[in-house]
Design a protein around this motif. Sequence first.
Motif, short mmCIF file in Angstrom:
data_model
loop_
_atom_site.label_atom_id
_atom_site.label_comp_id
_atom_site.label_asym_id
_atom_site.label_seq_id
_atom_site.Cartn_x
_atom_site.Cartn_y
_atom_site.Cartn_z
N ASP A 40 24.28 -24.58 -56.23
CA ASP A 40 23.28 -25.50 -56.75
C ASP A 40 21.88 -24.92 -56.61
OD1 ASP A 40 25.13 -27.41 -57.49
OD2 ASP A 40 24.82 -28.67 -55.72
N ALA A 41 21.59 -24.39 -55.43
CA ALA A 41 20.28 -23.80 -55.18
C ALA A 41 20.05 -22.58 -56.08
CB ALA A 41 20.15 -23.40 -53.71
N LEU A 42 21.08 -21.79 -56.28
CA LEU A 42 20.97 -20.63 -57.15
C LEU A 42 20.61 -21.05 -58.57
CD1 LEU A 42 21.41 -17.53 -57.41
CD2 LEU A 42 23.79 -18.04 -57.96
N GLN A 43 21.28 -22.09 -59.06
CA GLN A 43 21.02 -22.56 -60.41
C GLN A 43 19.63 -23.19 -60.52
OE1 GLN A 43 23.66 -25.58 -61.95
NE2 GLN A 43 23.52 -24.68 -63.98
N THR A 44 19.25 -23.98 -59.53
CA THR A 44 17.96 -24.67 -59.56
C THR A 44 16.79 -23.69 -59.45
OG1 THR A 44 18.93 -26.65 -58.59
CG2 THR A 44 16.54 -26.41 -58.41
N ASN A 45 16.89 -22.77 -58.52
CA ASN A 45 15.77 -21.87 -58.23
C ASN A 45 15.69 -20.65 -59.13
OD1 ASN A 45 14.92 -23.53 -56.11
ND2 ASN A 45 16.34 -22.54 -54.70
N ASN A 46 16.77 -20.33 -59.83
CA ASN A 46 16.78 -19.12 -60.64
C ASN A 46 17.13 -19.38 -62.10
OD1 ASN A 46 16.29 -17.11 -58.48
ND2 ASN A 46 18.19 -17.98 -57.69
N GLY A 47 17.14 -20.64 -62.49
CA GLY A 47 17.50 -20.99 -63.84
C GLY A 47 16.65 -20.29 -64.90
N HIS A 48 15.40 -20.04 -64.57
CA HIS A 48 14.49 -19.43 -65.54
C HIS A 48 14.80 -17.95 -65.80
CE1 HIS A 48 12.81 -18.64 -61.59
NE2 HIS A 48 12.13 -17.65 -62.11
N VAL A 49 15.55 -17.30 -64.91
CA VAL A 49 15.86 -15.87 -65.11
C VAL A 49 17.32 -15.62 -65.48
CG1 VAL A 49 14.00 -15.05 -63.61
CG2 VAL A 49 16.25 -15.51 -62.64
N LEU A 50 18.13 -16.66 -65.48
CA LEU A 50 19.54 -16.50 -65.83
C LEU A 50 19.72 -16.45 -67.34
CD1 LEU A 50 21.18 -19.08 -63.38
CD2 LEU A 50 21.14 -16.59 -63.15
N SER A 51 20.56 -15.53 -67.77
CA SER A 51 20.91 -15.52 -69.19
C SER A 51 21.81 -16.72 -69.48
CB SER A 51 21.62 -14.22 -69.56
OG SER A 51 22.91 -14.18 -68.96
N GLU A 52 22.03 -16.99 -70.74
CA GLU A 52 22.88 -18.12 -71.10
C GLU A 52 24.30 -17.92 -70.58
OE1 GLU A 52 24.50 -20.36 -75.11
OE2 GLU A 52 22.52 -19.39 -75.15
N SER A 53 24.82 -16.70 -70.68
CA SER A 53 26.18 -16.44 -70.19
C SER A 53 26.24 -16.53 -68.67
CB SER A 53 26.69 -15.08 -70.67
OG SER A 53 25.92 -14.02 -70.13
N ASP A 54 25.17 -16.09 -67.97
CA ASP A 54 25.13 -16.23 -66.51
C ASP A 54 25.13 -17.71 -66.12
OD1 ASP A 54 25.06 -13.49 -66.10
OD2 ASP A 54 22.87 -13.42 -65.91
N ALA A 55 24.36 -18.51 -66.84
CA ALA A 55 24.31 -19.94 -66.55
C ALA A 55 25.66 -20.59 -66.79
CB ALA A 55 23.22 -20.60 -67.40
N ASP A 56 26.35 -20.17 -67.87
CA ASP A 56 27.68 -20.70 -68.15
C ASP A 56 28.66 -20.33 -67.04
OD1 ASP A 56 26.77 -21.79 -70.51
OD2 ASP A 56 27.60 -20.19 -71.78
N ARG A 57 28.60 -19.09 -66.58
CA ARG A 57 29.49 -18.66 -65.50
C ARG A 57 29.20 -19.39 -64.20
NH1 ARG A 57 28.43 -12.86 -67.35
NH2 ARG A 57 30.04 -12.55 -68.90
N LEU A 58 27.94 -19.61 -63.94
CA LEU A 58 27.55 -20.34 -62.74
C LEU A 58 28.04 -21.78 -62.80
CD1 LEU A 58 26.09 -20.28 -60.05
CD2 LEU A 58 23.95 -20.70 -61.27
N THR A 59 27.93 -22.39 -63.95
CA THR A 59 28.45 -23.75 -64.13
C THR A 59 29.95 -23.78 -63.91
OG1 THR A 59 26.67 -24.33 -65.66
CG2 THR A 59 28.68 -25.66 -65.78
N GLU A 60 30.65 -22.79 -64.46
CA GLU A 60 32.10 -22.71 -64.27
C GLU A 60 32.46 -22.50 -62.80
OE1 GLU A 60 35.94 -20.09 -65.76
OE2 GLU A 60 34.03 -19.89 -66.81
N ALA A 61 31.70 -21.66 -62.12
CA ALA A 61 31.95 -21.42 -60.69
C ALA A 61 31.75 -22.70 -59.89
CB ALA A 61 31.02 -20.33 -60.17
N ARG A 62 30.72 -23.47 -60.22
CA ARG A 62 30.47 -24.74 -59.52
C ARG A 62 31.63 -25.70 -59.74
NH1 ARG A 62 26.04 -27.31 -61.67
NH2 ARG A 62 25.71 -28.53 -59.81
N GLU A 63 32.15 -25.75 -60.97
CA GLU A 63 33.28 -26.64 -61.26
C GLU A 63 34.53 -26.21 -60.49
OE1 GLU A 63 33.69 -26.61 -65.51
OE2 GLU A 63 31.81 -27.71 -65.81
#
Length: 72
Positions: free
Chosen positions: A16-39
């Motif tokens: 959660d902290a990774l997504q919140t604090n680094n959302g501005h530098v994550l690519s769309e695919s990185d954000a998708d993978r992070l969401t999948e990892a959280r799930e």
Amino acid sequence: MNDIEFAFSQIHFFLDALQTNNGHVLSESDADRLTEARELVGRAGQLCAGEWNRAPGRKYINVQGGQVKVTE
């Protein structure tokens, strides 16, 4: 069991902290993978709280293509 629940809560907190604090530098695919990892972490935590509590040592967890399967 409390140790396992604590570990999963810590992993979820970190993701959660990774997504919140680094959302501005994550690519769309990185954000998708992070969401999948959280799930997946959330599902694994639920398995610990449910299936593994009922029959510890009898369950086997298989992850195939994002699908979590519990077998005996």
